[in-house]
Scaffold this motif. Sequence first.
Motif, PDB file in Angstrom:
ATOM      1  N   ASP A 115       0.853  -1.190   0.000  1.00 24.22           N
ATOM      2  CA  ASP A 115       0.000   0.000   0.000  1.00 24.22           C
ATOM      3  C   ASP A 115       0.888   1.238   0.000  1.00 24.22           C
ATOM      4  N   ILE A 116       0.798   2.001  -1.087  1.00 26.45           N
ATOM      5  CA  ILE A 116       1.571   3.233  -1.257  1.00 26.45           C
ATOM      6  C   ILE A 116       0.735   4.388  -0.721  1.00 26.45           C
ATOM      7  N   GLY A 117       1.086   4.904   0.433  1.00 28.25           N
ATOM      8  CA  GLY A 117       0.288   5.954   1.045  1.00 28.25           C
ATOM      9  C   GLY A 117      -0.938   5.384   1.729  1.00 28.25           C
ATOM     10  N   CYS A 118      -0.710   4.508   2.695  1.00 26.04           N
ATOM     11  CA  CYS A 118      -1.804   3.732   3.292  1.00 26.04           C
ATOM     12  C   CYS A 118      -2.690   4.550   4.216  1.00 26.04           C
ATOM     13  N   GLY A 119      -2.198   5.683   4.744  1.00 26.40           N
ATOM     14  CA  GLY A 119      -2.990   6.455   5.691  1.00 26.40           C
ATOM     15  C   GLY A 119      -3.347   5.626   6.914  1.00 26.40           C
ATOM     16  N   THR A 120      -4.599   5.701   7.333  1.00 28.52           N
ATOM     17  CA  THR A 120      -5.056   4.947   8.510  1.00 28.52           C
ATOM     18  C   THR A 120      -5.426   3.512   8.180  1.00 28.52           C
ATOM     19  N   GLY A 121      -5.333   3.122   6.905  1.00 29.27           N
ATOM     20  CA  GLY A 121      -5.463   1.704   6.550  1.00 29.27           C
ATOM     21  C   GLY A 121      -6.833   1.236   6.122  1.00 29.27           C
ATOM     22  N   GLY A 122      -7.731   2.145   5.725  1.00 30.06           N
ATOM     23  CA  GLY A 122      -9.072   1.718   5.315  1.00 30.06           C
ATOM     24  C   GLY A 122      -9.049   0.736   4.162  1.00 30.06           C
ATOM     25  N   GLU A 123      -8.225   1.009   3.140  1.00 38.84           N
ATOM     26  CA  GLU A 123      -8.158   0.107   1.994  1.00 38.84           C
ATOM     27  C   GLU A 123      -7.539  -1.233   2.376  1.00 38.84           C
ATOM     28  N   ILE A 124      -6.529  -1.205   3.242  1.00 33.31           N
ATOM     29  CA  ILE A 124      -5.892  -2.456   3.668  1.00 33.31           C
ATOM     30  C   ILE A 124      -6.900  -3.356   4.376  1.00 33.31           C
ATOM     31  N   ILE A 125      -7.655  -2.792   5.318  1.00 27.55           N
ATOM     32  CA  ILE A 125      -8.607  -3.611   6.069  1.00 27.55           C
ATOM     33  C   ILE A 125      -9.740  -4.084   5.168  1.00 27.55           C
ATOM     34  N   GLY A 126     -10.198  -3.239   4.245  1.00 27.55           N
ATOM     35  CA  GLY A 126     -11.232  -3.664   3.298  1.00 27.55           C
ATOM     36  C   GLY A 126     -10.779  -4.844   2.464  1.00 27.55           C
ATOM     37  N   LEU A 127      -9.534  -4.781   1.969  1.00 30.48           N
ATOM     38  CA  LEU A 127      -8.993  -5.876   1.166  1.00 30.48           C
ATOM     39  C   LEU A 127      -8.783  -7.121   2.021  1.00 30.48           C
ATOM     40  N   LEU A 128      -8.239  -6.957   3.223  1.00 28.18           N
ATOM     41  CA  LEU A 128      -8.033  -8.111   4.100  1.00 28.18           C
ATOM     42  C   LEU A 128      -9.354  -8.789   4.449  1.00 28.18           C
ATOM     43  N   ASP A 129     -10.408  -7.998   4.648  1.00 25.32           N
ATOM     44  CA  ASP A 129     -11.703  -8.580   4.979  1.00 25.32           C
ATOM     45  C   ASP A 129     -12.281  -9.345   3.794  1.00 25.32           C
ATOM     46  N   ALA A 130     -12.049  -8.852   2.580  1.00 26.47           N
ATOM     47  CA  ALA A 130     -12.495  -9.581   1.390  1.00 26.47           C
ATOM     48  C   ALA A 130     -11.703 -10.872   1.222  1.00 26.47           C
ATOM     49  N   ILE A 131     -10.405 -10.824   1.473  1.00 28.65           N
ATOM     50  CA  ILE A 131      -9.581 -12.034   1.407  1.00 28.65           C
ATOM     51  C   ILE A 131     -10.077 -13.056   2.417  1.00 28.65           C
ATOM     52  N   ARG A 132     -10.387 -12.594   3.622  1.00 24.84           N
ATOM     53  CA  ARG A 132     -10.901 -13.496   4.663  1.00 24.84           C
ATOM     54  C   ARG A 132     -12.208 -14.145   4.235  1.00 24.84           C
ATOM     55  N   LYS A 133     -13.031 -13.395   3.530  1.00 25.67           N
ATOM     56  CA  LYS A 133     -14.342 -13.908   3.130  1.00 25.67           C
ATOM     57  C   LYS A 133     -14.241 -14.926   1.990  1.00 25.67           C
TER      58      LYS A 133
END
Length: 395
Positions: A115-133
């Motif tokens: 993640d280039i410029g992840c900020g507080t991580g909203g995109e990371i957690i969204g992607l991780l939650d989709a991977i988990r699903k």
Amino acid sequence: MSDTDEKENGDMPLSAASPDGKPGSGEVFSETETVLPEWLDDCLSELGAVYSPKNTRYQYTLDLSEPEVKVYLGTYFPRSYCEAFCIAGNLFTNSCYMASLRDALASFGEINILDIGCGTGGEIIGLLDAIRKFLPSSVSVNVWAFDGNEISLRCMKQIAGVFRERFGTDTEVREKLWMIGSESDLAAMADEVNGIRFDFILCCKMGGELISGKVTDSPYSLVAEKFSGLLKPAGLLLILDVTIKLGDNGWLPVAMNHELNAFGRSQDEFGTLIPKPCGKYPECSCNCYTRQTFTVRHSGAEYDESRVCYRIICRNSLRKKMVPDSVMDASQVIDHEKYYGPWRDAYPWSNGSCRHTGGKGEADGFDINLIPEETRGPAEDRNDAAGTGDGQSNG
């Protein structure tokens, strides 16, 4: 599944899904709505998140103070989660893509995310939650997260830690404070991870910041040039931004289209997967304004919208397998608000669909799962959609 389960699991709304949680066979437009999972909503509250929309302060985030980061967490984190979760969900329900991803897992044994410029991580957690699903719980995931704001990085790390502990996932997050003050700083970041190959590279809401920070006038093509070579054979690069006008650089969606079409023409290996017509017609030089609207429900808002433009870049070999020419036999909608809004007749030269496409009915240019039969009826059957048509983003 009950509404409680839906909140807990972050699943897509049942109104647009079959009982197994996958899009129904008649779906034409990709899912763009979700509910922030209850555990995540609680986590943001514990971090002091504050919902305060319509604040232009957050068009540039590198110098946010701690109170400002809390506003970002409460206002923009849920939207970023929704965008990434829905975009990934559309990809993970594509059988061709999943077959390619499984091949990559068999070869590499793990999923790598940058993640280039992840900020507080909203995109990371969204992607991780989709991977988990959508993927087996045994899958190992490694995340490399770079950002120039230390407070935001700390929040991202905390939220990712809660995610890992709650679901028992094998997820490792490596965060690094990294300021981008020049094009060479971005190139140095690519060199930093050069020995790693990624399944997903995210660069979300960074283009405008790179322009306003006077780093570069061509942020989207620069990111594509520096980072696309780090993708695995089935790897995807998501470049996403808000839909604002930024000084003399004009509208960000138009700039994104011009830059990434030029990138697609410049070499043979990589091209655009989504929006679909942008991959098929990279020679296009029209001033296209692509836009997708996402909505998320969370404790701060019953109906929270973000309007963004985005591209997914991949190898052309993968794109050609996932988007056969027959899929394009329909008008491809690339700006839903203009296409369905009451103001569409005021813009006869750009009605929200790709001018290169046409044929049987209409289809979502952002949906990777369409087959030729899955096209919507005549244009006169359209429903007027919500939205003001002002071209502004609150994402």
